[in-house]
Design a protein around this motif. Sequence first.
Motif, short mmCIF file in Angstrom:
data_model
loop_
_atom_site.label_atom_id
_atom_site.label_comp_id
_atom_site.label_asym_id
_atom_site.label_seq_id
_atom_site.Cartn_x
_atom_site.Cartn_y
_atom_site.Cartn_z
N CYS A 1 -11.62 -30.33 -4.58
CA CYS A 1 -10.64 -30.49 -3.49
C CYS A 1 -10.40 -29.18 -2.76
O CYS A 1 -10.24 -29.17 -1.54
CB CYS A 1 -9.33 -31.04 -4.03
SG CYS A 1 -9.43 -32.75 -4.55
N ALA A 2 -10.38 -28.07 -3.50
CA ALA A 2 -10.17 -26.77 -2.87
C ALA A 2 -11.31 -26.43 -1.92
O ALA A 2 -11.09 -25.96 -0.80
CB ALA A 2 -10.02 -25.68 -3.93
N ASP A 3 -12.53 -26.70 -2.35
CA ASP A 3 -13.68 -26.40 -1.49
C ASP A 3 -13.72 -27.31 -0.27
O ASP A 3 -13.90 -26.84 0.86
CB ASP A 3 -14.98 -26.52 -2.28
CG ASP A 3 -16.17 -26.05 -1.47
OD1 ASP A 3 -16.11 -24.93 -0.92
OD2 ASP A 3 -17.15 -26.80 -1.36
N LEU A 4 -13.51 -28.61 -0.49
CA LEU A 4 -13.50 -29.54 0.65
C LEU A 4 -12.31 -29.25 1.57
O LEU A 4 -12.44 -29.32 2.80
CB LEU A 4 -13.46 -30.98 0.15
CG LEU A 4 -14.70 -31.45 -0.60
CD1 LEU A 4 -14.48 -32.85 -1.14
CD2 LEU A 4 -15.93 -31.38 0.27
N GLY A 5 -11.16 -28.94 0.97
CA GLY A 5 -9.98 -28.61 1.77
C GLY A 5 -10.20 -27.36 2.59
O GLY A 5 -9.81 -27.29 3.76
N ARG A 6 -10.84 -26.36 2.01
CA ARG A 6 -11.13 -25.13 2.75
C ARG A 6 -12.03 -25.43 3.95
O ARG A 6 -11.76 -24.98 5.07
CB ARG A 6 -11.82 -24.10 1.85
CG ARG A 6 -12.21 -22.83 2.57
CD ARG A 6 -13.05 -21.93 1.71
NE ARG A 6 -14.23 -22.57 1.15
CZ ARG A 6 -15.39 -22.71 1.79
NH1 ARG A 6 -15.53 -22.28 3.02
NH2 ARG A 6 -16.40 -23.29 1.20
N TRP B 1 -9.84 -27.42 11.15
CA TRP B 1 -8.66 -28.01 11.77
C TRP B 1 -7.61 -26.96 12.13
O TRP B 1 -7.05 -27.00 13.23
CB TRP B 1 -8.07 -29.04 10.80
CG TRP B 1 -7.00 -29.90 11.39
CD1 TRP B 1 -7.00 -30.53 12.60
CD2 TRP B 1 -5.75 -30.21 10.78
NE1 TRP B 1 -5.84 -31.23 12.77
CE2 TRP B 1 -5.05 -31.05 11.66
CE3 TRP B 1 -5.17 -29.88 9.57
CZ2 TRP B 1 -3.81 -31.56 11.37
CZ3 TRP B 1 -3.94 -30.40 9.28
CH2 TRP B 1 -3.26 -31.22 10.18
N LEU B 2 -7.33 -26.01 11.24
CA LEU B 2 -6.26 -25.04 11.46
C LEU B 2 -6.75 -23.65 11.85
O LEU B 2 -5.96 -22.83 12.32
CB LEU B 2 -5.39 -24.91 10.20
CG LEU B 2 -4.64 -26.16 9.77
CD1 LEU B 2 -3.96 -25.92 8.44
CD2 LEU B 2 -3.65 -26.56 10.83
N GLY C 1 -0.56 -12.34 6.28
CA GLY C 1 -1.50 -11.80 5.30
C GLY C 1 -2.41 -12.83 4.66
O GLY C 1 -3.24 -12.49 3.83
N ALA C 2 -2.27 -14.09 5.00
CA ALA C 2 -3.13 -15.14 4.44
C ALA C 2 -3.67 -16.00 5.57
O ALA C 2 -3.04 -16.17 6.61
CB ALA C 2 -2.34 -16.01 3.47
N ALA C 3 -4.85 -16.55 5.35
CA ALA C 3 -5.45 -17.43 6.35
C ALA C 3 -4.61 -18.71 6.46
O ALA C 3 -4.03 -19.17 5.48
CB ALA C 3 -6.88 -17.77 5.96
N ARG C 4 -4.58 -19.27 7.65
CA ARG C 4 -3.80 -20.49 7.88
C ARG C 4 -4.22 -21.63 6.96
O ARG C 4 -3.39 -22.34 6.42
CB ARG C 4 -3.94 -20.96 9.32
CG ARG C 4 -3.07 -20.24 10.25
CD ARG C 4 -3.16 -20.88 11.61
NE ARG C 4 -2.15 -20.24 12.43
CZ ARG C 4 -1.82 -20.63 13.61
NH1 ARG C 4 -2.42 -21.66 14.15
NH2 ARG C 4 -0.90 -20.01 14.28
N TRP C 5 -5.53 -21.80 6.80
CA TRP C 5 -6.00 -22.90 5.97
C TRP C 5 -5.55 -22.72 4.53
O TRP C 5 -5.24 -23.67 3.85
CB TRP C 5 -7.53 -23.03 6.04
CG TRP C 5 -8.26 -21.90 5.37
CD1 TRP C 5 -8.70 -20.76 5.95
CD2 TRP C 5 -8.57 -21.81 3.98
NE1 TRP C 5 -9.28 -19.95 5.01
CE2 TRP C 5 -9.23 -20.58 3.80
CE3 TRP C 5 -8.38 -22.64 2.88
CZ2 TRP C 5 -9.69 -20.15 2.55
CZ3 TRP C 5 -8.84 -22.21 1.65
CH2 TRP C 5 -9.49 -20.98 1.50
#
Length: 133
Positions: A52-57, A63-64, A71-75
């Motif tokens: 799920c983490a890989d697909l979500g990334r 999308w985002l 300091g963190a990526a939006r996704w």
Amino acid sequence: SPRISGIQRSPRISGAAVSTQAGPSGARDSAHRREWRTPSVPEQVLLGWLVCADLGRRWLTVWLGSELVGGAARWRCAFGLPTQLVVLPALCYRASRAEAHGIPGWSARCSSRGLGPWGAAFAYVFGAAMLYD
């Protein structure tokens, strides 16, 4: 198929495959045995979370976007929210209710017999989420 014709299910080892092809010496020996096991509950939960983490990334990056926000990526921010609000509390609840009937019982169980499968799943996912950050 000819590729797997030399592999049979072993009657005495659950989930294992044994090669029936002759080894270098011409004998069928245990050096050509391949065994595997079904992943345990914590491993299954961790593998599911990692998929799920890989697909979500992949999906959330499209999308985002991957601009840094605080300091963190939006996704990453979007993916971390369901993990922290749903996955980790659900695993903690499941671990506390598995055999111990609540947090105090779970604490006593952990000190005497270890985390148990759901506690280990919580620890695996929590650790993976921290490494993912």
